[in-house]
Design a protein around this motif. Structure first.
Motif, PDB file in Angstrom:
ATOM      1  N   ARG A 179     104.611  28.897  38.399  1.00  0.00           N
ATOM      2  CA  ARG A 179     105.627  29.091  37.819  1.00  0.00           C
ATOM      3  C   ARG A 179     106.370  30.622  38.528  1.00  0.00           C
ATOM      4  NH1 ARG A 179     104.498  29.633  33.088  1.00  0.00           N
ATOM      5  NH2 ARG A 179     104.740  27.311  32.647  1.00  0.00           N
ATOM      6  N   GLU A 180     105.313  31.397  38.828  1.00  0.00           N
ATOM      7  CA  GLU A 180     105.571  32.730  39.251  1.00  0.00           C
ATOM      8  C   GLU A 180     105.929  32.691  40.583  1.00  0.00           C
ATOM      9  OE1 GLU A 180     102.707  35.384  38.520  1.00  0.00           O
ATOM     10  OE2 GLU A 180     103.135  35.465  36.474  1.00  0.00           O
ATOM     11  N   GLN A 181     105.416  31.658  41.439  1.00  0.00           N
ATOM     12  CA  GLN A 181     105.732  31.397  42.827  1.00  0.00           C
ATOM     13  C   GLN A 181     107.068  30.808  42.954  1.00  0.00           C
ATOM     14  OE1 GLN A 181     104.005  32.223  45.386  1.00  0.00           O
ATOM     15  NE2 GLN A 181     105.027  31.412  47.026  1.00  0.00           N
TER      16      GLN A 181
ATOM     17  N   MET B  76      92.252  27.157  32.804  1.00  0.00           N
ATOM     18  CA  MET B  76      92.337  27.181  34.261  1.00  0.00           C
ATOM     19  C   MET B  76      93.551  26.395  34.531  1.00  0.00           C
ATOM     20  SD  MET B  76      88.409  26.403  35.755  1.00  0.00           S
ATOM     21  CE  MET B  76      88.985  26.463  37.462  1.00  0.00           C
ATOM     22  N   ALA B  77      93.901  25.337  33.839  1.00  0.00           N
ATOM     23  CA  ALA B  77      95.354  24.599  34.163  1.00  0.00           C
ATOM     24  C   ALA B  77      96.421  25.714  33.787  1.00  0.00           C
ATOM     25  CB  ALA B  77      95.421  23.349  33.345  1.00  0.00           C
ATOM     26  N   LYS B  78      96.430  26.338  32.396  1.00  0.00           N
ATOM     27  CA  LYS B  78      97.258  27.209  32.347  1.00  0.00           C
ATOM     28  C   LYS B  78      97.703  28.407  33.059  1.00  0.00           C
ATOM     29  CE  LYS B  78      97.130  26.584  27.187  1.00  0.00           C
ATOM     30  NZ  LYS B  78      96.722  27.451  25.842  1.00  0.00           N
TER      31      LYS B  78
ATOM     32  N   ARG C 269      85.745  22.041  28.339  1.00  0.00           N
ATOM     33  CA  ARG C 269      87.235  21.676  28.187  1.00  0.00           C
ATOM     34  C   ARG C 269      88.189  22.911  28.012  1.00  0.00           C
ATOM     35  NH1 ARG C 269      86.965  16.259  24.207  1.00  0.00           N
ATOM     36  NH2 ARG C 269      85.880  15.031  25.493  1.00  0.00           N
ATOM     37  N   PHE C 270      87.722  23.754  27.298  1.00  0.00           N
ATOM     38  CA  PHE C 270      88.606  24.952  26.965  1.00  0.00           C
ATOM     39  C   PHE C 270      88.671  25.791  28.373  1.00  0.00           C
ATOM     40  CE2 PHE C 270      88.628  29.607  26.148  1.00  0.00           C
ATOM     41  CZ  PHE C 270      89.661  29.639  25.556  1.00  0.00           C
ATOM     42  N   MET C 271      87.535  25.873  29.162  1.00  0.00           N
ATOM     43  CA  MET C 271      87.626  26.499  30.280  1.00  0.00           C
ATOM     44  C   MET C 271      88.669  25.617  31.328  1.00  0.00           C
ATOM     45  SD  MET C 271      86.106  29.529  30.160  1.00  0.00           S
ATOM     46  CE  MET C 271      86.342  29.900  31.886  1.00  0.00           C
TER      47      MET C 271
END
Length: 451
Positions: A383-385, A374-376, A368-370
């Motif tokens: 966002r940068e795109q 990965m979602a973040k 779950r942490f991974m």
């Protein structure tokens, strides 16, 4: 002199530090006496100086060909079970890498007798004879010595050879030799094969015969381990073979080795002499060694598996053989012991399941942490795109606006010029067509100011 003697003694006792070194030692030497020992064994440590002296005496004896080695159980590890070692120290005599005898416990008279019976004599080679043959052949000519060898081995001689007259000290008197008759050929000499008695032949045949080591196991113990405790047959057999032949020792051995990679491999056949050595040793030992005793706490242990388990639990390392026989369990005690072992197995199984559950929870948390990370990361990239696309659109709009202003300024300049020149444009139309001047956005238009 003492230092030299100590160094020579240390060199004659070879310490074998791995199973490969042991096998190489057995393959290299025709006669090898191996002491299987342990660092925690009190009798082993006490008898090592005597073993070194014995190795030195064998090395100095010109008529014996015996090499002595010592192998510790912590170096051999699981390979020590290949030699069916059930007590320390155990002395095994090998001839051409095959066991011919063993002595269990500290018994150097028995070791010497075993080596003597095995006939570990040194090969003197051709042209040598025992019993003063060197001086005899030196006193004869080559022809006379050859005739004497023919007579000794019973080969037909080329001519009658008179018997040599000898005294009580085997001193050779005058020997008259006749010339061989014409037409008789020399007899070719060959080494006579060593004589073997029937007992030696039977022993070798017995050693070469391979048998199943599980044939002598107790069927009741096998039923207890398989039916009552749930072990597989192969594991039950291995437990009894390595656990001293008792159900308790088998369970303790299996608890220590249940995760071994080869725990379910088939049990190989062993030489008949090795399979029968366990029972013969126990019968011959009598009241010499019936158990093991911990010198640190005084506890009596019935077999090697119990000793290893006690050493692992307590960290004790000083043990010795004991003549005290461990009292066998009664039917009630045996049932209670089986129940205790079952509870222990159930507890260990439950602990293992709990540990697996904790591992599963940890793996799920990590997953779950991974996933969140990965979602973040994906959101940040998107966002940068979007920022890059917005900047690109803004730049395109600015360029479009600047171009529109430039065109408007050009039109205004042309209009002002027409007004100043009565509707005519100068230098805007040429031979090649419309070619307006460059426009300075920052500078005010001269034509517009003049109008």
């Amino acid at each position: 002199i003492h230092a030299h003697t100590t160094l020579f003694t240390a060199m004659t006792l070879h310490e074998l530090e791995s199973p490969e070194a042991l096998q190489a030692f057995l393959q290299t030497h025709a006669n090898a006496l191996i002491c299987f020992s342990a660092t925690w064994c009190g009798p082993c440590r006490a008898s090592k100086p005597t073993l070194e002296e014995l190795a030195s005496s064998y090395e100095k004896n010109p008529s014996l060909d015996v090499k002595v080695g010592i192998a510790y159980e912590h170096n051999l590890k699981e390979a020590i079970h290949q030699h069916s070692v059930s007590a320390f120290p155990t002395y095994i005599l090998f001839q051409k890498a095959s066991e011919v005898g063993r002595v269990r416990g500290v018994d150097f008279d028995g070791i010497k007798s075993m080596v003597e019976k095995a006939g570990c004599k040194k090969d003197l080679g051709e042209g040598h004879s025992l019993g003063g043959g060197g001086g005899y052949s030196a006193a004869l000519s080559p022809e006379e010595a050859r005739a004497q060898r023919l007579a000794r081995f019973g080969a037909p001689a080329a001519a009658p050879i008179p018997t040599a007259k000898t005294t009580g000290d085997d001193e050779v008197k005058d020997v008259e030799m006749d010339e061989p008759a014409d037409g008789q050929k020399d007899v070719e000499m060959s080494d006579a094969p060593p004589a073997q008695d029937d007992s030696t032949t039977d022993k070798k045949e017995k050693e070469s015969e391979m048998v199943d080591p599980t044939a002598s196991l107790s069927q009741s113990d096998l039923d207890t381990l398989t039916t009552s405790m749930g072990f597989t047959l192969i594991r039950a057999q291995k437990g009894l073979l390595n656990g001293g032949g008792t159900a308790e020792g088998a369970v303790e051995w299996l608890l220590q080795h249940q995760d071994d990679d080869d725990i379910d491999d088939p049990i190989p056949l062993v030489p008949k002499s090795a399979a029968s050595s366990g029972g013969s040793e126990g019968a011959s030992a009598g009241g010499v060694a019936q158990s093991f005793k911990c010198n640190e706490c005084g506890k009596t242990l019935s077999n090697m598996a119990n000793l290893e388990l006690h050493a692992n639990k307590t960290g004790h390392s000083d043990f010795e053989e004991s003549t005290e026989k461990v009292k066998p369990l009664t039917a009630e005690e045996k049932a209670a012991k089986i129940a205790e072992i079952k509870n222990l197995l159930k507890t260990k199984r439950r602990e293992r399941e709990e540990a697996e559950k904790v591992d599963d929870i940890d793996r799920e948390k990590q997953r779950r942490f991974m996933g969140k990370e990965m979602a973040k990361t994906k959101e940040q990239l998107e966002r940068e795109q979007r920022k890059r696309e917005a900047l690109k659109r803004k730049k395109e709009k600015d360029e479009f606006r600047r171009e529109r202003e430039r065109i408007r300024a050009e039109l205004a300049k042309d209009k002002a010029e027409r007004q100043a020149n009565k509707g005519k444009l100068h230098s805007s139309l040429g031979v090649e067509g419309y070619n307006p001047n460059a426009i300075q956005y920052d500078a005010p238009s001269g034509g517009a100011g003049g109008g």
